[in-house]
Design a protein around this motif. Structure first.
Motif: not given
Length: 417
Positions: A97, A99, A116, A118, A123, A127, A130, A138, A141, A206, A208
């Motif tokens: 990742f 950051r 983040m 990713i 990912e 995690s 999604q 999703w 990204l 947060t 992404y």
């Protein structure tokens, strides 16, 4: 046979208490107290189970179990760390990742934001973020060279942003070769390509973006900020992360979920223990009403006790009569409390939403708690434990009055009749 007779007489005495209104009232109070204690204890334990489940599946499903982050510089050979992680028993997956920390402007000032970067292929292994966004968000990204950003629902609402609008992130101008050299603040423009909804504090702090775009923004090249680790057992994660970190050639910072979110788990366990103790004492106080009920019942039935003793009934059978009489209060209270507790626990989330809708308030705020709703998970073991605890306490409460009944002198009791 004698036990059956004692139980039958105890049942008759239990029904006969209806003739004495005062004894009947105290008996009702003890039954109601036991039922209330059992009900509330089951509901509280179900709520604590719900918080634990949401902590593990929602928060720890998104927040990494552990991280290895480069010291004063990015991680260049991150693939070797991923390969090493796959060789450690207990580690399920690892993902790189990037950051970024910055500020976004909102009404009234600025707000900190962690962005983040990713790679969705990796990912998804560490995690389940999604699951909390649409497939379209999703997939946005995966566009490596795009400035797409997926925001939390709370932050998007706070900034009054919708999909398709732009967002400016103000962050220090970090040198890609050395992350501790800071230049003037720089603005980076992103396009909101999706919204995710966790229902907690992560919604507000947060976001992404694609990892390749984040690395390009920070001039990292093929390097990354760190590697996220997922373990099959979250409680074993701290040990596994340390073992993996100590085996690396590059200096890395080692962190795990117990340092960032561990206080939540400890708080839940502490609240569970305190509430269990307090409500167990409430049940104990209710059971003491059984003592009062039976003491008065013994006085009221002294002549009947004397007759049974003169007819040859053993003192143990006389004790059993009053133990059974008091146990019926416990059984009735446990049954009512268990039914109400199970019913409320199953529908606790819906009940909480109804209260919020009627009163126009929010019981759990996402600004304070890691979730913004009241969860519940009913476990059969909790119900059995609570019911057994209340029943045993109610039976213990009958022992002294029952013993006093067995010590009744028949001659004196019949003489005073």
């Amino acid at each position: 046979m004698r036990s059956l007779l004692a139980m039958w007489v105890g049942w008759r005495f239990y029904l006969a208490r209806q003739s004495n209104r005062f004894i009947n009232f105290i008996s009702f109070a003890s039954t109601a107290g036991i039922a209330l204690g059992v009900m509330v204890l089951i509901v509280v334990l179900s709520a604590m189970n719900g918080f634990e489940k949401e902590l593990e599946q929602r928060l720890l499903g998104v927040v990494s179990h552990g991280e290895l982050v480069g010291v004063n510089e990015p991680i260049h050979q991150w693939q070797s760390i991923v390969d090493d992680a796959s060789q450690v028993p207990g580690i399920v997956a690892a993902a790189p990742f990037v950051r970024m920390q910055g500020l976004v402007q909102k009404v009234g000032g600025f707000q900190g934001l962690t962005v983040m970067g990713i790679d969705i292929g990796n990912e998804a292994k560490v995690s389940n973020i999604q699951q909390f966004m649409s497939p379209k968000s999703w997939q946005s990204l995966s566009e490596h060279n795009s400035n797409n950003i997926v925001l939390g629902k709370g932050l998007a609402k706070s900034l009054d942003l919708t999909v398709g609008q732009s967002l400016n992130l103000y962050m220090p101008n970090l040198n890609g070769k050395s992350q501790n050299k800071i230049g003037a603040a720089k603005s980076h423009r992103f396009v909101v390509s999706g919204i995710f909804e966790l229902g907690g504090e992560l919604d507000m702090s947060t976001a992404y973006i694609p990892m390749q775009y984040a690395a390009k923004t920070l001039n990292l090249g093929d390097s990354v900020s760190g590697v996220r680790i997922k373990a099959d057992d979250v409680f074993a994660a701290p040990r596994l992360i340390r073992d993996l970190g100590y085996s690396q050639q590059q200096y890395v910072y080692i962190s795990d979920w117990t340092r960032t979110q561990g206080h939540l788990y400890q708080d839940i366990q502490l609240v569970r223990m305190v509430m269990y103790l307090v409500l167990a004492l409430v049940i104990a106080v209710a059971c003491f009403n059984i003592v009062s009920t039976l003491v008065m019942a013994v006085r009221d039935k002294q002549s009947e006790i004397a007759i049974l003793l003169t007819m040859g009934m053993r003192k143990a059978s006389v004790m059993l009569i009053f133990v059974v009489q008091g146990a019926f209060n416990g059984i009735l209270g446990c049954a009512i409390g268990a039914v109400l507790g199970v019913t409320i626990s199953i529908n606790l989330s819906a009940i909480a939403r109804g209260i919020e809708s009627i009163l126009g308030i929010q019981l759990l705020s996402a600004d304070v708690y890691f979730i913004d709703f009241l969860p519940s998970q009913l476990q059969v073991n909790d119900v059995i434990t609570v019911v057994c605890l209340a029943f045993v306490m109610s039976v213990i409460a009958t022992l002294y009055p029952a013993w006093k009944a067995s010590q009744t002198p028949p001659a004196r009791a019949l003489a005073g009749r």
